[in-house]
Motif scaffolding. Sequence first.
Motif, PDB file in Angstrom:
ATOM      1  N   ILE A  50      59.642  35.083   3.213  1.00 23.40           N
ATOM      2  CA  ILE A  50      59.541  34.856   1.729  1.00 23.40           C
ATOM      3  C   ILE A  50      61.044  34.767   2.021  1.00 23.40           C
ATOM      4  CG2 ILE A  50      60.448  37.053   1.185  1.00 23.40           C
ATOM      5  CD1 ILE A  50      59.639  35.376  -1.922  1.00 23.40           C
ATOM      6  N   ARG A  51      61.394  33.008   1.578  1.00 26.25           N
ATOM      7  CA  ARG A  51      63.208  32.786   1.568  1.00 26.25           C
ATOM      8  C   ARG A  51      63.720  33.054   0.502  1.00 26.25           C
ATOM      9  NH1 ARG A  51      65.054  28.733   4.604  1.00 26.25           N
ATOM     10  NH2 ARG A  51      63.127  27.699   6.410  1.00 26.25           N
ATOM     11  N   ARG A  52      65.595  33.215   0.609  1.00 30.15           N
ATOM     12  CA  ARG A  52      66.044  33.706  -0.304  1.00 30.15           C
ATOM     13  C   ARG A  52      65.628  33.256  -1.421  1.00 30.15           C
ATOM     14  NH1 ARG A  52      72.134  33.324   1.018  1.00 30.15           N
ATOM     15  NH2 ARG A  52      71.070  30.810   2.016  1.00 30.15           N
ATOM     16  N   SER A  53      65.527  31.575  -1.738  1.00 31.06           N
ATOM     17  CA  SER A  53      65.454  30.781  -3.002  1.00 31.06           C
ATOM     18  C   SER A  53      63.472  32.075  -4.115  1.00 31.06           C
ATOM     19  CB  SER A  53      64.709  29.990  -3.031  1.00 31.06           C
ATOM     20  OG  SER A  53      64.275  29.553  -2.320  1.00 31.06           O
ATOM     21  N   GLY A  54      63.416  32.832  -3.157  1.00 33.25           N
ATOM     22  CA  GLY A  54      61.704  32.689  -4.094  1.00 33.25           C
ATOM     23  C   GLY A  54      60.773  31.365  -4.063  1.00 33.25           C
ATOM     24  N   GLY A  55      60.436  30.405  -3.339  1.00 35.83           N
ATOM     25  CA  GLY A  55      60.257  29.058  -3.716  1.00 35.83           C
ATOM     26  C   GLY A  55      59.091  28.955  -2.582  1.00 35.83           C
ATOM     27  N   HIS A  56      59.403  29.709  -1.466  1.00 37.35           N
ATOM     28  CA  HIS A  56      58.440  29.568  -0.112  1.00 37.35           C
ATOM     29  C   HIS A  56      57.749  30.492   0.163  1.00 37.35           C
ATOM     30  CE1 HIS A  56      60.883  25.686  -0.685  1.00 37.35           C
ATOM     31  NE2 HIS A  56      60.204  25.498   0.292  1.00 37.35           N
ATOM     32  N   MET A  57      57.095  30.299   0.264  1.00 33.20           N
ATOM     33  CA  MET A  57      56.004  31.777   0.925  1.00 33.20           C
ATOM     34  C   MET A  57      54.827  31.443   2.108  1.00 33.20           C
ATOM     35  SD  MET A  57      56.989  31.969  -2.514  1.00 33.20           S
ATOM     36  CE  MET A  57      55.186  31.718  -3.452  1.00 33.20           C
ATOM     37  N   THR A  68      50.451  38.360  -2.244  1.00 35.57           N
ATOM     38  CA  THR A  68      51.482  37.880  -2.173  1.00 35.57           C
ATOM     39  C   THR A  68      52.440  38.422  -1.739  1.00 35.57           C
ATOM     40  OG1 THR A  68      50.035  37.824  -4.175  1.00 35.57           O
ATOM     41  CG2 THR A  68      52.488  36.790  -4.380  1.00 35.57           C
ATOM     42  N   SER A  70      56.560  38.413  -2.801  1.00 35.62           N
ATOM     43  CA  SER A  70      57.865  38.125  -3.686  1.00 35.62           C
ATOM     44  C   SER A  70      58.909  38.756  -3.488  1.00 35.62           C
ATOM     45  CB  SER A  70      57.381  38.598  -5.282  1.00 35.62           C
ATOM     46  OG  SER A  70      56.840  40.523  -5.590  1.00 35.62           O
ATOM     47  N   ASP A  72      63.140  39.627  -5.138  1.00 34.65           N
ATOM     48  CA  ASP A  72      63.821  40.428  -6.623  1.00 34.65           C
ATOM     49  C   ASP A  72      65.222  40.864  -5.676  1.00 34.65           C
ATOM     50  OD1 ASP A  72      65.251  40.842  -8.510  1.00 34.65           O
ATOM     51  OD2 ASP A  72      64.043  42.628  -9.659  1.00 34.65           O
TER      52      ASP A  72
END
Length: 124
Positions: A50-57, A68, A70, A72
């Motif tokens: 997962i990327r730092r932004s959390g938007g790309h997994m 999944t 995720s 934080d």
Amino acid sequence: VQLQASGGGLVQAGDSLRLSCAASRRATWTEFMAWFRQVPGKEREFVAAIRRSGGHMFYADSVKGRFTISRDNAMNTVYLQMNSLKPEDTAVYYCAADANYYLKYRISGEYEYWGQGTLVTVSS
């Protein structure tokens, strides 16, 4: 920087488990956080990143739709929710982190920081 993985255990096929990996410093420095797994006699295998932004997994085909990932960043923690577990998911699971934006995230040798591993055993 230290990564501390936890949450492994013994479960039955079809059960769920959530792994956690806490970083010893702010997670915002890491571009990628990831999970790999390894069984004795085999190479360490990519599971999810997962990327730092959390938007790309990103997922391995073998876990897509069941696992999944995720993160934080406020808690400096990455998670791996594992559902519909299968006996072939049995392995030691390792978390990893790296600051490189252009990381080849599926390759274990690319990561600079690693956790100690947590054992997941799925019985049939």
